[in-house]
Design an enzyme around this catalytic site. Sequence first.
Site, PDB file in Angstrom:
ATOM      1  N   ARG A  45      -5.257  35.936-104.310  1.00 11.28           N
ATOM      2  CA  ARG A  45      -5.614  35.455-102.976  1.00 11.28           C
ATOM      3  C   ARG A  45      -6.945  34.731-103.095  1.00 11.28           C
ATOM      4  O   ARG A  45      -7.514  34.668-104.182  1.00 11.28           O
ATOM      5  CB  ARG A  45      -5.638  36.585-101.930  1.00 11.28           C
ATOM      6  CG  ARG A  45      -5.930  37.971-102.387  1.00 11.28           C
ATOM      7  CD  ARG A  45      -7.326  38.180-102.890  1.00 11.28           C
ATOM      8  NE  ARG A  45      -8.323  37.685-101.980  1.00 11.28           N
ATOM      9  CZ  ARG A  45      -9.579  37.416-102.286  1.00 11.28           C
ATOM     10  NH1 ARG A  45     -10.025  37.592-103.514  1.00 11.28           N
ATOM     11  NH2 ARG A  45     -10.422  36.959-101.404  1.00 11.28           N
ATOM     12  N   ALA A  47      -8.871  31.104-101.234  1.00 12.16           N
ATOM     13  CA  ALA A  47      -8.405  29.713-101.112  1.00 12.16           C
ATOM     14  C   ALA A  47      -8.428  28.916-102.429  1.00 12.16           C
ATOM     15  O   ALA A  47      -7.398  28.360-102.832  1.00 12.16           O
ATOM     16  CB  ALA A  47      -9.203  29.006-100.017  1.00 12.16           C
ATOM     17  N   ARG A  88       1.348  30.323 -98.066  1.00 16.53           N
ATOM     18  CA  ARG A  88       0.238  30.694 -97.175  1.00 16.53           C
ATOM     19  C   ARG A  88      -0.294  29.414 -96.524  1.00 16.53           C
ATOM     20  O   ARG A  88      -0.796  28.529 -97.213  1.00 16.53           O
ATOM     21  CB  ARG A  88      -0.857  31.437 -97.964  1.00 16.53           C
ATOM     22  CG  ARG A  88      -0.334  32.736 -98.598  1.00 16.53           C
ATOM     23  CD  ARG A  88      -1.449  33.639 -99.025  1.00 16.53           C
ATOM     24  NE  ARG A  88      -2.187  34.169 -97.881  1.00 16.53           N
ATOM     25  CZ  ARG A  88      -3.344  34.805 -98.001  1.00 16.53           C
ATOM     26  NH1 ARG A  88      -3.904  34.959 -99.198  1.00 16.53           N
ATOM     27  NH2 ARG A  88      -3.947  35.268 -96.938  1.00 16.53           N
ATOM     28  N   ASP A 234     -11.480  28.948 -95.804  1.00 14.02           N
ATOM     29  CA  ASP A 234     -10.111  28.585 -96.190  1.00 14.02           C
ATOM     30  C   ASP A 234      -9.753  27.160 -95.806  1.00 14.02           C
ATOM     31  O   ASP A 234      -8.895  26.535 -96.427  1.00 14.02           O
ATOM     32  CB  ASP A 234      -9.102  29.555 -95.576  1.00 14.02           C
ATOM     33  CG  ASP A 234      -9.070  30.821 -96.396  1.00 14.02           C
ATOM     34  OD1 ASP A 234     -10.010  31.633 -96.269  1.00 14.02           O
ATOM     35  OD2 ASP A 234      -8.139  30.964 -97.215  1.00 14.02           O
ATOM     36  N   ASN A 244     -11.772  31.068 -91.757  1.00 10.99           N
ATOM     37  CA  ASN A 244     -12.025  32.018 -92.853  1.00 10.99           C
ATOM     38  C   ASN A 244     -11.431  33.357 -92.424  1.00 10.99           C
ATOM     39  O   ASN A 244     -10.898  33.489 -91.320  1.00 10.99           O
ATOM     40  CB  ASN A 244     -13.525  32.125 -93.153  1.00 10.99           C
ATOM     41  CG  ASN A 244     -13.792  32.918 -94.428  1.00 10.99           C
ATOM     42  OD1 ASN A 244     -13.169  32.650 -95.459  1.00 10.99           O
ATOM     43  ND2 ASN A 244     -14.679  33.888 -94.384  1.00 10.99           N
TER      44      ASN A 244
HETATM   45  O1  MRU Z   1      -6.436  36.483 -97.363  1.00  7.97           O
HETATM   46  P1  MRU Z   1      -7.361  36.064 -98.460  1.00  7.97           P
HETATM   47  O2  MRU Z   1      -7.901  37.204 -99.255  1.00  7.97           O
HETATM   48  O3  MRU Z   1      -6.758  34.978 -99.306  1.00  7.97           O
HETATM   49  O4  MRU Z   1      -8.593  35.416 -97.704  1.00  7.97           O
HETATM   50  C1  MRU Z   1      -9.689  34.977 -98.455  1.00  7.97           C
HETATM   51  C2  MRU Z   1     -10.808  34.473 -97.648  1.00  7.97           C
HETATM   52  O5  MRU Z   1     -10.772  34.454 -96.442  1.00  7.97           O
HETATM   53  C3  MRU Z   1     -11.981  33.896 -98.401  1.00  7.97           C
HETATM   54  O6  MRU Z   1     -13.171  34.077 -97.694  1.00  7.97           O
HETATM   55  C4  MRU Z   1     -11.751  32.397 -98.604  1.00  7.97           C
HETATM   56  O7  MRU Z   1     -10.487  32.149 -99.121  1.00  7.97           O
HETATM   57  C5  MRU Z   1     -12.774  31.805 -99.504  1.00  7.97           C
HETATM   58  S1  MRU Z   1     -12.586  32.337-101.177  1.00  7.97           S
HETATM   59  C6  MRU Z   1     -13.761  31.499-102.092  1.00  7.97           C
END
Ligand code: MRU
Length: 340
Positions: A45, A47, A88, A234, A244
């Site tokens: 997971r 972004a 996603r 994100d 985010n």
């Molecule tokens: O659901 P996730 O764990 O993929 O969400 C991740 C986030 O919200 C992070 O803050 C974002 O992707 C930035 S990662 C550098």
Amino acid sequence: MTDHIYWKNGVLYLLDQRELPFRKTYVKCRTAGDVITAINNMTVRGAPLLGIVAAYGMVLGAKEVMAAKRSVRRADIARIAKKLGATRPTAVNLFWALKRMMEAFEGHAGDTDIVEDMLGEALAIHVEDIENNRMLSLYGAEIIDKGDTIMTHCNAGALATGGYGTALGVMRAAHEAGKKIKVIATETRPYMQGSRLTVWELMQEGIPVELVPENHAGLLCSRGVVNKIITGADRIAANGDTANKIGTFMIALAADAHKIPFYIAAPVSTFDKAVEDGGRIEIEERSAREVKYLDDRLLTVRDAKARYFGFDVTPSRYISGFITEKGIIKRPFAKYIRML
Ligand code: MRU
């Protein structure tokens, strides 16, 4: 901490983030389908990492087509990209990487091995992400003062990227520069990216960290415990509105109420100039099961209705600046984002 994703002998190895911090196990992806499953079930997971993993997924998909038909057509590649893109919806890095892989396929000269060429592009996306993170972290470290206590939400560390991290990268760079910072990490219900991943990463780096449930943001901001907040992103719209992890907006409101600087650290690949404002960003809704259960343990009444939105949007007026590999973007955001 760069061994969480690697390619070896035609196989993509992914550190299973669902098992951290208790076990270090790897999921092996041999097909694009394996990659789709790993994204959907949150083996990986974050972004930027989603973009990198999807790029390798395109290579695996092309390899499968090649093995079956001895040639790969544009329609085959477009079909694989569509399936990977249906995993996603919020993280724009995923779509950015798929587009780059499509372009790599289209730019293929014809006299070289297409699968090898696509692998070259995926590796470039991976390596560039690490370089960009290091660069943005150096810029970010400049805004950190000696002795700062910085709050972060979710996990924007090496694990969420190709390596080094964005928000956590800034903290690493500040720590390496001897700024004696302390980090407050929020738990990040329900997947617990903060408790399981952020705390683990920071402790490995020897950076002092304290874990709090995210509902502590208001109290900690009001008592002057926190003096900066940095999160990842994100998707950042053309006007600076930022999607985010769910709960980020709430933390930004607490920061605004107490005049605490709130920064977003993200590579340029997280900016989506095609989306005018945050209201147009698609927000992923995940299964209610992820809220109702912690692993297999039911946390509420079995038939209770529940909802789980993965992200929220922080309006740009609550954001002090964007820390990117090109420097720190200040106001007016729309003007500088246009120039990226
Ligand atoms: O659901 P996730 O764990 O993929 O969400 C991740 C986030 O919200 C992070 O803050 C974002 O992707 C930035 S990662 C550098």
